[in-house]
Design a protein around this motif. Structure first.
Motif, PDB file in Angstrom:
ATOM      1  N   GLN A  58       1.023   3.275  -0.757  1.00  9.55           N
ATOM      2  CA  GLN A  58       2.085   3.629   0.177  1.00  9.55           C
ATOM      3  C   GLN A  58       1.917   5.057   0.696  1.00  9.55           C
ATOM      4  OE1 GLN A  58       5.940   3.260  -1.679  1.00  9.55           O
ATOM      5  NE2 GLN A  58       6.767   5.006  -0.542  1.00  9.55           N
ATOM      6  N   ARG A 117       2.290   1.878  -5.241  1.00  5.64           N
ATOM      7  CA  ARG A 117       3.002   3.112  -4.891  1.00  5.64           C
ATOM      8  C   ARG A 117       2.050   4.146  -4.303  1.00  5.64           C
ATOM      9  NH1 ARG A 117       5.027   4.287  -9.640  1.00  5.64           N
ATOM     10  NH2 ARG A 117       3.492   5.880 -10.193  1.00  5.64           N
ATOM     11  N   GLU A 159       6.701  -0.374   6.569  1.00 11.56           N
ATOM     12  CA  GLU A 159       6.726  -1.121   5.312  1.00 11.56           C
ATOM     13  C   GLU A 159       5.283  -1.411   4.938  1.00 11.56           C
ATOM     14  OE1 GLU A 159       8.563  -3.645   2.202  1.00 11.56           O
ATOM     15  OE2 GLU A 159       9.314  -2.032   3.493  1.00 11.56           O
ATOM     16  N   VAL A 160       4.884  -1.098   3.687  1.00 11.89           N
ATOM     17  CA  VAL A 160       3.493  -1.267   3.251  1.00 11.89           C
ATOM     18  C   VAL A 160       3.439  -2.216   2.052  1.00 11.89           C
ATOM     19  CG1 VAL A 160       1.412  -0.109   2.433  1.00 11.89           C
ATOM     20  CG2 VAL A 160       2.937   1.071   4.014  1.00 11.89           C
ATOM     21  N   LYS A 161       2.579  -3.234   2.129  1.00 13.62           N
ATOM     22  CA  LYS A 161       2.416  -4.162   1.011  1.00 13.62           C
ATOM     23  C   LYS A 161       0.944  -4.496   0.810  1.00 13.62           C
ATOM     24  CE  LYS A 161       4.957  -7.560  -0.133  1.00 13.62           C
ATOM     25  NZ  LYS A 161       5.649  -8.874  -0.177  1.00 13.62           N
ATOM     26  N   TYR A 168       9.021  10.203   2.993  1.00 10.67           N
ATOM     27  CA  TYR A 168       9.495   8.999   2.312  1.00 10.67           C
ATOM     28  C   TYR A 168      11.008   9.003   2.337  1.00 10.67           C
ATOM     29  CZ  TYR A 168      10.711   5.949  -1.651  1.00 10.67           C
ATOM     30  OH  TYR A 168      11.267   4.983  -2.453  1.00 10.67           O
ATOM     31  N   ASP A 217       9.031   2.920   3.069  1.00 11.51           N
ATOM     32  CA  ASP A 217       7.786   3.364   2.448  1.00 11.51           C
ATOM     33  C   ASP A 217       7.190   4.591   3.126  1.00 11.51           C
ATOM     34  OD1 ASP A 217       7.986   1.304   0.667  1.00 11.51           O
ATOM     35  OD2 ASP A 217       6.606  -0.022   1.723  1.00 11.51           O
ATOM     36  N   ILE A 218       7.117   4.571   4.433  1.00  7.63           N
ATOM     37  CA  ILE A 218       6.515   5.683   5.180  1.00  7.63           C
ATOM     38  C   ILE A 218       7.426   6.038   6.347  1.00  7.63           C
ATOM     39  CG2 ILE A 218       4.567   6.450   6.614  1.00  7.63           C
ATOM     40  CD1 ILE A 218       2.871   4.300   5.176  1.00  7.63           C
TER      41      ILE A 218
END
Length: 393
Positions: A293, A290, A331-333, A310, A317-318
């Motif tokens: 992100q 989190r 999208e962030v992973k 957000y 995510d952003i």
């Protein structure tokens, strides 16, 4: 030493200044290394003053500083919030002679120092310092997760990675809780059960004042308005930061998260595992993901001259905003993004009316999108940002 933009900014400050911010963000370290000065004084909790190896009575120290300013010297006075207002005029009578740099571990000091009746009004300019900017930490460490951890500069003496925090959450929890208590002490506020419960709720991922209030109502007397007021105070104290909400609806303008990723992680560990009672190894993947992100959002917003946001409604995510309008979503992973996940995220972003869709993975190159970024790409962006502010300096 992390190369921080604040060092360049502090070295170019003109005239008198008041550098303030919550404790342990590096104010003293940076000021004493980046601000040219002839002498350094610090006010102790016992209300006397240390100057090198000498211990001075407070009134005598302030008079001595005034003489040095009159002689055109540059002086740093640390823990200025402890100096009684009755002594401020002893210093201000020497303005604009010399260069006076005041350091304060209290955000509340700005209300007093820049009140219309304050003798400092118009003589010193405020400069707020917070935890290390994520792009600065990333440019230094070259690793997105290490940069998260070391946004709190004091951690470098106690950990080399997040694994150290996972193995000893109790030790870090005690330090973090002590730092929070110290912030409240300097602000002359009482660290009540409500404040603590709100901080823990935010660490668990609760971001809306109404939702937090509903959660706490079974054990304490609060409502959405009360929680909103507490969140506002915590933001002013430097413990919570606010991120704009995209399409959040009425009453959901801001997403609240803790200003320190480490603080967020260890308070999460306390909420889920009661590490204050049992020092067990814990999995911090969820709070780290989190915080990543939002920190990546900070990085990409600075790169694009935009505002990070957000979208809780669509769980994007952003979102990058310019003039209030979305220009890109990401999208962030930490792990790999599979093709099906990439397609779903891209559809979600574009369905929200966001023109560009990006994917960020720290593990492998994401599938093709408008912008597919790896950990190496993030480091490159951070170092380009560093070059820009170095040139300005």
């Amino acid at each position: 030493m992390i190369e921080r933009r604040e060092c360049y900014e502090l070295s170019t400050l003109k005239g008198w200044s008041l550098i303030y911010g919550r404790r342990k963000v590096g104010k003293t370290y940076l000021a004493t290394r980046c601000v040219p000065h002839d002498s350094y004084y610090v006010v102790t909790r016992q209300m006397d003053v240390l100057n090198g190896g000498e211990r001075l009575e407070l009134g005598r120290a302030v008079t001595q500083i005034a003489r040095e300013l009159k002689a055109g010297k540059s002086v740093i006075l640390d823990e200025f919030q402890r100096v009684p207002e009755a002594l401020w005029e002893v210093l201000t009578t020497q303005h604009p002679s010399g260069k006076l740099t005041l350091l304060a571990g209290s955000l509340g000091i700005t209300k007093k120092a820049f009140d219309r009746n304050s003798p400092l009004l118009g003589l010193a300019l405020p400069y707020r310092m917070d935890v290390v900017h994520y792009p600065d930490a990333l440019a230094h460490f070259g690793d997105p997760l290490s940069a998260l951890l070391f946004r709190d500069p004091w951690v470098t003496a106690h950990a080399t990675s997040w694994a150290d925090v996972s193995r000893n959450p109790q030790g870090f929890y005690y330090v973090v809780k002590g730092l929070i208590g110290e912030v409240f002490q300097e602000e002359k506020r009482r660290f009540t059960q409500i404040y603590e419960a709100i901080l823990v709720s935010v660490a668990e991922g609760e971001w809306n004042s109404s939702i937090i209030a509903s959660r706490l109502q079974s054990t304490m007397s609060v409502n959405g308005s009360t929680v909103s007021s507490y969140l506002d105070s915590l933001s002013k104290m430097g413990l919570i930061r606010r991120i704009r909400v995209f399409r959040g609806g009425r009453g959901a303008e801001w997403y609240h998260t803790l200003s320190s990723p480490l603080m967020s992680a260890v308070l999460y560990a306390e909420a889920k595992h009661r590490v204050s009672d049992n020092n067990q190894e814990v999995d911090l993947t969820r709070p780290i993901a989190r915080e990543l992100q939002f920190c990546v959002g900070e990085l990409l917003a600075e790169k694009n001259g935009a505002q990070p946001a957000y979208s809780p409604k669509e769980d994007i995510d952003i979102v990058l905003l310019k003039h209030g309008k979305p220009i890109a979503g990401y999208e962030v992973k930490i792990g790999e993004i599979e093709k099906a996940e990439a397609e779903k995220a891209t559809w979600k972003i574009r369905s929200a009316g966001i023109p560009r869709a990006g994917l960020v993975s720290l593990t492998a190159k994401p599938p093709p999108s408008d912008e597919s970024l790896t950990a190496e790409d993030l480091v490159k962006i951070a170092r380009e940002i560093r070059k820009k502010w170095q040139k300005r300096s």
